[in-house]
Design a protein around this motif. Structure first.
Motif, PDB file in Angstrom:
ATOM      1  N   GLY A  32       0.828  -1.205   0.000  1.00 51.32           N
ATOM      2  CA  GLY A  32       0.000   0.000   0.000  1.00 51.32           C
ATOM      3  C   GLY A  32       0.858   1.249   0.000  1.00 51.32           C
ATOM      4  O   GLY A  32       1.314   1.713  -1.049  1.00 51.32           O
ATOM      5  N   GLN A  33       1.093   1.762   1.194  1.00 44.24           N
ATOM      6  CA  GLN A  33       1.910   2.977   1.349  1.00 44.24           C
ATOM      7  C   GLN A  33       3.244   2.829   0.617  1.00 44.24           C
ATOM      8  O   GLN A  33       3.879   1.786   0.662  1.00 44.24           O
ATOM      9  CB  GLN A  33       2.160   3.179   2.843  1.00 44.24           C
ATOM     10  CG  GLN A  33       2.778   4.505   3.204  1.00 44.24           C
ATOM     11  CD  GLN A  33       2.865   4.668   4.716  1.00 44.24           C
ATOM     12  OE1 GLN A  33       3.045   3.689   5.451  1.00 44.24           O
ATOM     13  NE2 GLN A  33       2.737   5.898   5.183  1.00 44.24           N
ATOM     14  N   GLY A  34       3.664   3.926  -0.036  1.00 46.39           N
ATOM     15  CA  GLY A  34       4.866   3.848  -0.861  1.00 46.39           C
ATOM     16  C   GLY A  34       6.159   3.993  -0.073  1.00 46.39           C
ATOM     17  O   GLY A  34       6.555   5.102   0.266  1.00 46.39           O
ATOM     18  N   TYR A 121      -1.755  13.772  -4.853  1.00 51.64           N
ATOM     19  CA  TYR A 121      -1.100  13.352  -3.611  1.00 51.64           C
ATOM     20  C   TYR A 121      -1.835  13.985  -2.428  1.00 51.64           C
ATOM     21  O   TYR A 121      -2.295  15.115  -2.512  1.00 51.64           O
ATOM     22  CB  TYR A 121       0.376  13.762  -3.655  1.00 51.64           C
ATOM     23  CG  TYR A 121       1.100  13.356  -2.418  1.00 51.64           C
ATOM     24  CD1 TYR A 121       1.161  12.018  -2.051  1.00 51.64           C
ATOM     25  CD2 TYR A 121       1.651  14.305  -1.578  1.00 51.64           C
ATOM     26  CE1 TYR A 121       1.774  11.643  -0.877  1.00 51.64           C
ATOM     27  CE2 TYR A 121       2.282  13.926  -0.409  1.00 51.64           C
ATOM     28  CZ  TYR A 121       2.341  12.599  -0.060  1.00 51.64           C
ATOM     29  OH  TYR A 121       2.948  12.227   1.101  1.00 51.64           O
ATOM     30  N   ASP A 122      -1.897  13.268  -1.325  1.00 55.27           N
ATOM     31  CA  ASP A 122      -2.910  13.607  -0.310  1.00 55.27           C
ATOM     32  C   ASP A 122      -2.779  14.951   0.377  1.00 55.27           C
ATOM     33  O   ASP A 122      -3.765  15.514   0.825  1.00 55.27           O
ATOM     34  CB  ASP A 122      -3.053  12.481   0.724  1.00 55.27           C
ATOM     35  CG  ASP A 122      -1.844  12.332   1.628  1.00 55.27           C
ATOM     36  OD1 ASP A 122      -0.780  12.872   1.291  1.00 55.27           O
ATOM     37  OD2 ASP A 122      -1.974  11.670   2.677  1.00 55.27           O
ATOM     38  N   ASN A 170       2.183  10.643  -8.971  1.00 57.82           N
ATOM     39  CA  ASN A 170       1.673   9.594  -8.087  1.00 57.82           C
ATOM     40  C   ASN A 170       0.171   9.806  -7.949  1.00 57.82           C
ATOM     41  O   ASN A 170      -0.244  10.907  -7.594  1.00 57.82           O
ATOM     42  CB  ASN A 170       2.371   9.729  -6.722  1.00 57.82           C
ATOM     43  CG  ASN A 170       1.840   8.786  -5.677  1.00 57.82           C
ATOM     44  OD1 ASN A 170       1.117   7.854  -5.960  1.00 57.82           O
ATOM     45  ND2 ASN A 170       2.205   9.044  -4.422  1.00 57.82           N
ATOM     46  N   TYR A 201       9.773  12.061  -7.797  1.00 57.21           N
ATOM     47  CA  TYR A 201      10.123  10.809  -8.498  1.00 57.21           C
ATOM     48  C   TYR A 201      10.975  11.075  -9.739  1.00 57.21           C
ATOM     49  O   TYR A 201      10.967  10.292 -10.691  1.00 57.21           O
ATOM     50  CB  TYR A 201       8.846  10.038  -8.877  1.00 57.21           C
ATOM     51  CG  TYR A 201       8.034   9.621  -7.669  1.00 57.21           C
ATOM     52  CD1 TYR A 201       8.450   8.568  -6.853  1.00 57.21           C
ATOM     53  CD2 TYR A 201       6.875  10.300  -7.312  1.00 57.21           C
ATOM     54  CE1 TYR A 201       7.721   8.195  -5.731  1.00 57.21           C
ATOM     55  CE2 TYR A 201       6.143   9.941  -6.190  1.00 57.21           C
ATOM     56  CZ  TYR A 201       6.569   8.894  -5.406  1.00 57.21           C
ATOM     57  OH  TYR A 201       5.855   8.524  -4.294  1.00 57.21           O
ATOM     58  N   LYS A 232      12.750   9.655  -1.693  1.00 61.91           N
ATOM     59  CA  LYS A 232      12.553   8.880  -2.923  1.00 61.91           C
ATOM     60  C   LYS A 232      13.880   8.605  -3.614  1.00 61.91           C
ATOM     61  O   LYS A 232      14.137   7.484  -4.056  1.00 61.91           O
ATOM     62  CB  LYS A 232      11.664   9.647  -3.911  1.00 61.91           C
ATOM     63  CG  LYS A 232      10.422  10.251  -3.309  1.00 61.91           C
ATOM     64  CD  LYS A 232       9.461   9.218  -2.787  1.00 61.91           C
ATOM     65  CE  LYS A 232       8.336   9.922  -2.037  1.00 61.91           C
ATOM     66  NZ  LYS A 232       7.547   9.077  -1.217  1.00 61.91           N
ATOM     67  N   PHE A 317       4.872   2.695  -8.479  1.00 65.18           N
ATOM     68  CA  PHE A 317       3.508   2.208  -8.290  1.00 65.18           C
ATOM     69  C   PHE A 317       2.965   1.610  -9.584  1.00 65.18           C
ATOM     70  O   PHE A 317       3.253   2.099 -10.672  1.00 65.18           O
ATOM     71  CB  PHE A 317       2.599   3.362  -7.859  1.00 65.18           C
ATOM     72  CG  PHE A 317       3.082   4.069  -6.621  1.00 65.18           C
ATOM     73  CD1 PHE A 317       3.103   3.411  -5.396  1.00 65.18           C
ATOM     74  CD2 PHE A 317       3.532   5.375  -6.676  1.00 65.18           C
ATOM     75  CE1 PHE A 317       3.562   4.051  -4.245  1.00 65.18           C
ATOM     76  CE2 PHE A 317       3.986   6.023  -5.538  1.00 65.18           C
ATOM     77  CZ  PHE A 317       3.997   5.367  -4.317  1.00 65.18           C
ATOM     78  N   ARG A 363      -3.831   0.493  -6.427  1.00 63.06           N
ATOM     79  CA  ARG A 363      -2.413   0.761  -6.648  1.00 63.06           C
ATOM     80  C   ARG A 363      -1.558  -0.147  -5.769  1.00 63.06           C
ATOM     81  O   ARG A 363      -1.764  -0.234  -4.569  1.00 63.06           O
ATOM     82  CB  ARG A 363      -2.138   2.230  -6.303  1.00 63.06           C
ATOM     83  CG  ARG A 363      -0.724   2.688  -6.608  1.00 63.06           C
ATOM     84  CD  ARG A 363      -0.361   3.991  -5.889  1.00 63.06           C
ATOM     85  NE  ARG A 363       0.033   3.737  -4.513  1.00 63.06           N
ATOM     86  CZ  ARG A 363       0.506   4.666  -3.683  1.00 63.06           C
ATOM     87  NH1 ARG A 363       0.628   5.917  -4.076  1.00 63.06           N
ATOM     88  NH2 ARG A 363       0.848   4.355  -2.440  1.00 63.06           N
TER      89      ARG A 363
HETATM   90  N1  GLN Z   1       3.843   8.963  -1.006  1.00 66.19           N
HETATM   91  C1  GLN Z   1       3.475   7.761  -0.359  1.00 66.19           C
HETATM   92  C2  GLN Z   1       2.411   7.073  -1.175  1.00 66.19           C
HETATM   93  O1  GLN Z   1       1.865   7.646  -2.068  1.00 66.19           O
HETATM   94  C3  GLN Z   1       2.958   7.863   1.048  1.00 66.19           C
HETATM   95  C4  GLN Z   1       3.304   9.050   1.829  1.00 66.19           C
HETATM   96  C5  GLN Z   1       2.521   9.123   3.120  1.00 66.19           C
HETATM   97  O2  GLN Z   1       2.231   8.111   3.704  1.00 66.19           O
HETATM   98  N2  GLN Z   1       2.176  10.283   3.527  1.00 66.19           N
HETATM   99  O3  GLN Z   1       2.100   5.975  -0.897  1.00 66.19           O
END
Ligand code: GLN
Ligand code: PMP
Length: 385
Positions: A32-34, A121-122, A170, A201, A232, A317, A363
């Motif tokens: 999951g988490q990158g 991205y969050d 991402n 990236y 990264k 991903f 993903r």
């Molecule tokens: N960038 C990472 C992802 O997309 C996670 C980063 C985060 O956990 N804040 O999975």
């Protein structure tokens, strides 16, 4: 009691944290988490350890230690032929996340419009909203992630203060080509806006393609902020060392935000990252080649497990269409299902959109040991057989 801030409290815990916690609880393989599953380059870790033992361990200069800022300037020259004055145009932050936040706080006035390209991205949307910016969202859709040029042009107006551009993106994995970047540059110039470019990236781009910073396009040098991440580029996401390059007038303004958000970044990590950025080209090529091989490995394995996979152009991903294995629910349900029933964690792509759209994609993060990737794919194959 009086309410807390309404913008931030409207968001739940991030999907990355939620999925990682659940993966741990369920003893699932966490794709999951990158984050990579090794410890990162030993030479950098030794350097950071030595630097913390021998010091200095007091506040470094606010903008970052000179050797790292010089390394950031040289890295710009080596890879993109950008001439950068390290003293006025570079700054070190606590991860790219802080760089992004600093830019948002420093550039946006309440009521300014900010163009954002989903999937996002969050941290982007909450921070833009918290700063009083008005988000103007443009959607890229799987499986082709084509840039909707008309919608993008419509999202710009005289009120646009900036666009936040993530390339390689991402989780779309899209690497914006020169033609798309030129289209964006023209809009930025036409509307007298800025571009904050999340390029974390930058060194993970596949199939011989090249990452092109928007900053290198004509007229963009004075309007762009370019952001990188040691997390990264050196596969150590816990380090949270980010670095930005910006024209002096913007950097000065953004440094005001950094001054009040974190002020500095741990010295020992900065020293090690400086050494990292100065490594031979072979280090960067190796990072890319390693991840490309992993992309191919998981793509082939998921393919064999019956999944339709999306093309991964960059990042670490790979996404799949969950309908291809006969799953009938949405992507959140799918991720909950496979974590519990197959022992593999993934992230639903709908989490990267404000509104759901087509929630049929999940993903997987592939910067993991080959044996882990194989085991995860085997579990999914068994489960959906
Ligand atoms: N960038 C990472 C992802 O997309 C996670 C980063 C985060 O956990 N804040 O999975
Ligand atoms: N931007 C994107 C697109 C990312 O995927 C990440 C990684 N989580 C970040 C920013 C944050 O980078 P950092 O860990 O250096 O803050």
């Amino acid at each position: 009691m009086k309410p807390v801030n309404s913008v931030l409290s409207s968001y739940g815990v991030t999907v990355f944290e939620t999925m990682s916690r659940l993966a741990m609880e369920m003893d699932a393989i966490n794709l999951g988490q990158g984050f990579p599953d090794d410890n990162g380059p030993e030479n950098l870790r030794l350097m950071a350890a030595e630097a913390v033992i021998n010091g200095p361990n007091q506040y470094p200069p606010m903008l970052g230690i000179p050797e790292l800022r010089q390394a950031v300037a040289e890295h710009n020259k080596r890879f993109y032929d950008l001439d950068v004055d390290w003293q006025t145009e570079t700054m070190v932050t606590c991860g790219a996340t802080e760089s992004l936040t600093d830019c948002i706080l420093a550039l946006i006035e309440p009521g300014d419009e900010v163009v954002l390209i989903e999937p996002l991205y969050d941290s982007y949307l909450p921070m833009v909203r918290r700063a009083g910016g008005i988000p103007k969202l443009v959607r890229l859709e799987p499986p082709n992630w084509e840039l909707p040029r008309d919608a993008l042009a419509d999202a710009f107006s005289s009120k646009t203060k900036m666009i936040l551009l993530n390339s390689p993106q991402n989780p779309a994995t899209k690497v914006y080509d020169r033609n798309e970047l030129q289209f964006i540059a023209d809009l930025v110039i036409k509307h007298d806006a800025y571009a904050v470019c999340d390029e974390v990236y930058e060194h993970i781009v596949f199939d011989g393609d090249q990452h092109i910073p928007l900053m290198t396009l004509p007229g963009m040098r004075d309007r762009c902020v370019r952001i990188g991440s040691a997390g990264k580029t050196f596969s150590m996401t816990a380090w949270k060392v980010g670095y930005m390059t910006a024209p002096a007038n913007l950097l000065g303004a953004i440094a005001k935000a950094h001054q009040f958000v974190t002020f500095t970044t741990p010295t020992n990590l900065q020293r090690a990252v400086a050494m990292g950025l100065e490594q031979e080209d072979s280090y960067f090529a190796g990072l890319c080649a390693t991840q490309e091989a992993k992309r191919d490995r998981i793509r082939d394995a998921l393919d064999e497990a019956g999944f339709e996979t999306l093309y991964t152009a960059g990042t670490y991903f790979l996404s799949v269409d969950i309908r291809s294995v006969g799953f009938e629910g949405g992507d959140v349900a799918f991720c909950e299902h496979i974590i519990r029933e197959a022992g593999v964690a993934a992230i639903p792509l709908s989490a990267f959109y404000q509104k759901n759209g087509q929630p049929h994609f999940a993903r997987f993060c592939f910067c993991k040991q080959d044996s882990i990737l194989d085991e995860a794919a085997a579990r999914l194959k068994n489960h959906f057989a």
